[in-house]
Design an enzyme around this catalytic site. Structure first.
Site, PDB file in Angstrom:
ATOM      1  N   THR A 118      52.047  45.204  -7.411  1.00 34.00           N
ATOM      2  CA  THR A 118      53.031  44.154  -7.687  1.00 34.00           C
ATOM      3  C   THR A 118      52.530  42.822  -7.129  1.00 34.00           C
ATOM      4  OG1 THR A 118      54.269  44.726  -5.706  1.00 34.00           O
ATOM      5  CG2 THR A 118      54.960  45.787  -7.762  1.00 34.00           C
ATOM      6  N   THR A 159      53.416  39.879  -5.194  1.00 30.49           N
ATOM      7  CA  THR A 159      53.367  39.419  -3.798  1.00 30.49           C
ATOM      8  C   THR A 159      52.648  40.434  -2.920  1.00 30.49           C
ATOM      9  OG1 THR A 159      55.414  38.177  -4.104  1.00 30.49           O
ATOM     10  CG2 THR A 159      54.762  38.648  -1.834  1.00 30.49           C
ATOM     11  N   CYS A 160      52.870  41.707  -3.181  1.00 29.03           N
ATOM     12  CA  CYS A 160      52.228  42.761  -2.392  1.00 29.03           C
ATOM     13  C   CYS A 160      50.708  42.690  -2.519  1.00 29.03           C
ATOM     14  CB  CYS A 160      52.723  44.131  -2.848  1.00 29.03           C
ATOM     15  SG  CYS A 160      54.520  44.302  -2.824  1.00 29.03           S
ATOM     16  N   SER A 161      50.244  42.404  -3.724  1.00 24.33           N
ATOM     17  CA  SER A 161      48.804  42.393  -4.001  1.00 24.33           C
ATOM     18  C   SER A 161      48.133  41.066  -3.666  1.00 24.33           C
ATOM     19  CB  SER A 161      48.563  42.693  -5.487  1.00 24.33           C
ATOM     20  OG  SER A 161      49.008  43.990  -5.812  1.00 24.33           O
ATOM     21  N   LEU A 188      49.445  42.649   1.501  1.00 25.16           N
ATOM     22  CA  LEU A 188      48.342  43.536   1.886  1.00 25.16           C
ATOM     23  C   LEU A 188      47.082  42.757   2.269  1.00 25.16           C
ATOM     24  CD1 LEU A 188      47.002  46.296   2.286  1.00 25.16           C
ATOM     25  CD2 LEU A 188      46.709  46.427  -0.199  1.00 25.16           C
TER      26      LEU A 188
END
Length: 174
Positions: free
Chosen positions: A51, A53-55, A59
Site C-alpha cells: 500500500t 504510505t506503507c511502501s 517501512l
C-alpha cells in the site's frame, strides 16, 4: 497496569536449503515469547503490504534508521501487518528490506489482541491493523504511538506519530 503483548503464534515461512527447488521455504511457527522474551523490540504495524504510505515512507524509514535504532539498545525491529507470509515475503523483496523483519499476522490474532484491528471494508481490505508503533521490553509495552482517530472504515490513512522519527525522539529521551 502495564500492557503486555498478546500471546499468539505467527505462521511464518523460513528458507530451508534442504528443500531445494524454486520455493525452498517451510512453515515455521514463531511465538510471541520467541520474539519478545528478554529483548527490547520495536514493532511498527501498518494497514497493508504494497500500500502507498506503507511502501513509500513507513517501512523504508525504519529500514533506513535500523542501525541507529540498534545503537540505542534495540534488539530487533519488526514490521507487522495483517497479511499472509507469502505477501509479506514478496513485499520485503520488492522493498529490498534486509534489516527490518517482516511479521505476518495473517489471521489478525496479534492485532486483535492489541485492540488495533479495524475494518477497512471501504477499501476492500477487510480487517487490517490500525497504524501504530511500539517499544516492547520483555513482552511489556513500554511506549505505544497509535495514529489518531482509530475507527472502522476510516476515510483517510493518518501517519503522524508511528514513523521512525517519533520512535527515535522517544528513544533519545530514555
Amino acid at each position: 497496569m502495564t500492557q503486555r503483548v498478546p500471546n499468539v503464534v505467527f505462521k511464518t515461512r523460513v528458507r530451508d536449503e534442504s528443500i531445494g527447488g524454486d520455493n525452498p521455504f517451510r512453515w515455521q511457527d514463531v511465538t510471541t515469547d520467541e520474539i519478545f522474551k528478554g529483548k527490547s523490540v520495536i514493532v511498527f504495524a501498518l494497514p497493508g503490504a504494497f500500500t502507498p504510505t506503507c511502501s513509500s515512507t513507513h517501512l523504508p524509514g525504519y529500514e533506513e534508521h535500523y542501525d541507529e535504532l540498534k545503537a540505542k539498545g534495540i534488539d530487533e525491529v519488526y514490521c507487522l501487518s495483517v497479511n499472509d507470509a507469502f505477501t509479506m515475503f514478496q513485499w520485503g523483496k520488492r522493498q529490498e528490506v534486509n534489516k527490518v523483519k517482516l511479521l505476518p499476522d495473517g489471521n489478525g490474532d496479534f492485532t486483535r489482541g492489541m485492540n488495533m484491528l479495524v475494518k477497512k471494508e471501504n477499501l476492500g481490505f477487510g480487517a487490517r491493523s490500525w497504524r501504530y508503533s511500539m517499544h516492547v521490553v520483555d513482552g511489556e509495552v513500554k511506549q505505544l504511538f497509535a495514529e489518531p482517530g482509530q475507527m472502522d472504515n476510516c476515510p483517510d490513512d493518518p501517519f503522524e506519530v508511528s514513523g521512525v522519527d517519533t520512535m527515535l525522539d522517544y528513544l533519545n529521551k530514555q
